[in-house]
Motif scaffolding. Structure first.
Motif, mmCIF file in Angstrom:
data_model
loop_
_atom_site.group_PDB
_atom_site.id
_atom_site.type_symbol
_atom_site.label_atom_id
_atom_site.label_comp_id
_atom_site.label_asym_id
_atom_site.label_seq_id
_atom_site.Cartn_x
_atom_site.Cartn_y
_atom_site.Cartn_z
ATOM 1 N N SER A 48 0.859 -1.185 0.000
ATOM 2 C CA SER A 48 0.000 0.000 0.000
ATOM 3 C C SER A 48 0.891 1.229 0.000
ATOM 4 C CB SER A 48 -0.916 -0.002 1.216
ATOM 5 O OG SER A 48 -0.157 -0.065 2.409
ATOM 6 N N GLN A 49 0.329 2.352 -0.345
ATOM 7 C CA GLN A 49 1.112 3.583 -0.406
ATOM 8 C C GLN A 49 1.348 4.138 0.992
ATOM 9 O OE1 GLN A 49 -0.999 6.172 -3.120
ATOM 10 N NE2 GLN A 49 -0.024 5.266 -4.904
ATOM 11 N N VAL A 50 2.578 4.459 1.272
ATOM 12 C CA VAL A 50 2.949 5.003 2.580
ATOM 13 C C VAL A 50 3.880 6.191 2.367
ATOM 14 C CG1 VAL A 50 2.661 2.867 3.879
ATOM 15 C CG2 VAL A 50 4.847 3.347 2.794
ATOM 16 N N THR A 51 3.712 7.198 3.184
ATOM 17 C CA THR A 51 4.551 8.382 3.048
ATOM 18 C C THR A 51 5.940 8.126 3.601
ATOM 19 O OG1 THR A 51 2.605 9.772 3.275
ATOM 20 C CG2 THR A 51 4.747 10.828 3.600
ATOM 21 N N ALA B 113 17.753 5.405 9.149
ATOM 22 C CA ALA B 113 17.235 6.603 8.490
ATOM 23 C C ALA B 113 15.739 6.463 8.268
ATOM 24 C CB ALA B 113 17.939 6.824 7.158
ATOM 25 N N THR B 114 15.130 7.601 8.042
ATOM 26 C CA THR B 114 13.720 7.683 7.671
ATOM 27 C C THR B 114 13.655 8.148 6.228
ATOM 28 O OG1 THR B 114 13.142 8.281 9.939
ATOM 29 C CG2 THR B 114 11.512 8.740 8.224
ATOM 30 N N ALA B 115 12.915 7.416 5.417
ATOM 31 C CA ALA B 115 12.843 7.716 3.986
ATOM 32 C C ALA B 115 11.450 8.207 3.634
ATOM 33 C CB ALA B 115 13.169 6.470 3.170
ATOM 34 N N ASN B 116 11.366 9.454 3.206
ATOM 35 C CA ASN B 116 10.107 10.041 2.759
ATOM 36 C C ASN B 116 10.130 10.162 1.247
ATOM 37 O OD1 ASN B 116 8.813 10.564 5.324
ATOM 38 N ND2 ASN B 116 10.355 12.126 5.642
ATOM 39 N N GLN B 117 9.025 9.857 0.630
ATOM 40 C CA GLN B 117 8.953 9.947 -0.818
ATOM 41 C C GLN B 117 9.052 11.396 -1.248
ATOM 42 O OE1 GLN B 117 6.478 11.027 -3.216
ATOM 43 N NE2 GLN B 117 7.642 10.178 -4.911
ATOM 44 N N GLY B 118 9.929 11.650 -2.209
ATOM 45 C CA GLY B 118 10.059 12.987 -2.755
ATOM 46 C C GLY B 118 11.039 13.878 -2.036
ATOM 47 N N ARG C 89 13.982 6.337 -2.688
ATOM 48 C CA ARG C 89 12.536 6.248 -2.410
ATOM 49 C C ARG C 89 11.810 6.756 -3.654
ATOM 50 N NH1 ARG C 89 8.512 6.599 1.720
ATOM 51 N NH2 ARG C 89 6.971 5.327 0.637
ATOM 52 N N PRO C 90 11.784 5.946 -4.694
ATOM 53 C CA PRO C 90 11.256 6.438 -5.970
ATOM 54 C C PRO C 90 9.742 6.604 -6.005
ATOM 55 C CG PRO C 90 11.832 4.119 -6.121
ATOM 56 C CD PRO C 90 12.322 4.580 -4.792
ATOM 57 N N SER D 104 24.706 -7.836 9.844
ATOM 58 C CA SER D 104 23.539 -7.489 10.669
ATOM 59 C C SER D 104 22.284 -7.966 9.953
ATOM 60 C CB SER D 104 23.413 -5.973 10.856
ATOM 61 O OG SER D 104 24.484 -5.422 11.575
ATOM 62 N N ILE D 105 21.177 -7.804 10.643
ATOM 63 C CA ILE D 105 19.872 -7.907 10.004
ATOM 64 C C ILE D 105 19.422 -6.481 9.688
ATOM 65 C CG2 ILE D 105 17.455 -8.552 10.291
ATOM 66 C CD1 ILE D 105 18.448 -10.737 12.239
ATOM 67 N N TYR D 106 18.962 -6.269 8.477
ATOM 68 C CA TYR D 106 18.450 -4.963 8.068
ATOM 69 C C TYR D 106 16.938 -5.092 7.866
ATOM 70 C CZ TYR D 106 23.273 -3.566 7.642
ATOM 71 O OH TYR D 106 24.592 -3.277 7.929
ATOM 72 N N LEU D 107 16.216 -4.214 8.522
ATOM 73 C CA LEU D 107 14.761 -4.269 8.524
ATOM 74 C C LEU D 107 14.182 -2.967 7.988
ATOM 75 C CD1 LEU D 107 14.749 -5.625 12.099
ATOM 76 C CD2 LEU D 107 13.495 -6.831 10.339
ATOM 77 N N CYS D 108 13.141 -3.089 7.190
ATOM 78 C CA CYS D 108 12.375 -1.890 6.853
ATOM 79 C C CYS D 108 11.024 -1.979 7.544
ATOM 80 C CB CYS D 108 12.221 -1.713 5.347
ATOM 81 S SG CYS D 108 11.196 -2.942 4.539
#
Lengths: 115, 115
Positions: A27-30, A47-52, A70-71, A89-93
């Motif tokens: 689903s779309q998430v900001t 980090a926090t990734a925001n679209q745009g 974050r395309p 490490s384990i990398y999680l989103c």
């Protein structure tokens, strides 16, 4: 609840190389979050990734080492660059449950081993 | 700054018995959430239970319940009738209400279930 997938699920890499981890949400998430979990440790926000916009990095993490893309509103990538064994490490989103919600849904994680 | 402390690195319990995992936190905020997440060996982070700070009633989800003491800033998780599938790392986390602000994580408690 959001369904999140990550690729690859695990990888073994050589020192000095780079790996790009993909995170896909159904689903779309900001906002999307990227975490590192070192062996036996808790989660550390990278980090926090925001679209745009450019990703916002936490103290101790830099864009040259962990570039993020974050395309669109359903996808993000995290690259671990010039890897060393300490990057194993384990990398999680993760994504927030909703607008102005702090609860997060997590992807299954990517287990990275650097030799 | 917010902090979350889990003082038990490891706990063990006999199958079918009850175990309590401890969590304390520090914050100057008045409106927040507290969460317990479970991370089994599969790495997937799963929400176990959440508590809104403004609610006096303790949250329950089937065999999982919390003892939320706001004044003492304590948030323990009780697991009743422990099952082998409960074996996992358990993380306590704090989040600011009405925001997408990052979660603050405890160090985790490894729960071992003895058959």
């Amino acid at each position: 609840s959001a369904v999140i997938s990550q690729k690859p699920s695990r990888d073994i890499c050589q020192r000095g190389t780079s790996l790009t981890i993909q995170c896909q949400v159904d689903s779309q998430v900001t906002m999307m979050f990227w975490y590192r979990q070192q062996p036996g440790q808790s989660l550390t926000l990278i980090a926090t990734a925001n679209q745009g916009s450019e990703a916002t990095y936490e103290s101790g993490f830099v864009i040259d080492k962990f570039p993020i893309s974050r395309p669109n509103l359903t996808f993000s990538t995290l690259t671990v660059s010039n890897m060393s064994p300490e990057d194993s490490s384990i990398y999680l989103c993760s994504v927030p449950r909703g607008y102005r919600e702090c609860e997060q849904f997590f992807g299954p994680g990517t287990r990275l081993t650097v030799l | 700054a917010q902090t979350v402390t889990q003082s038990q690195p490891e706990m063990s319990v006999q199958e079918a018995e009850t175990v309590t995992l401890s969590c304390t936190y520090d914050t100057s905020e008045s409106d927040y959430y507290l969460f317990w997440y479970k991370q089994p060996p599969s790495r997937q982070m799963i929400l176990v239970i959440r508590q809104e700070a403004y609610k006096q009633q303790n949250a329950t989800e089937n065999r999982f319940s919390v003892n939320f003491q706001k004044a003492a800033k304590s948030f323990s998780l009780k697991i009743s009738d422990s099952q082998l599938g409960d074996a996992a790392m358990y993380f306590c986390a704090w989040g600011l209400m009405d925001s997408n602000y990052q979660l603050i994580w405890g160090a985790g408690t490894k729960l071992i279930i003895k058959p």
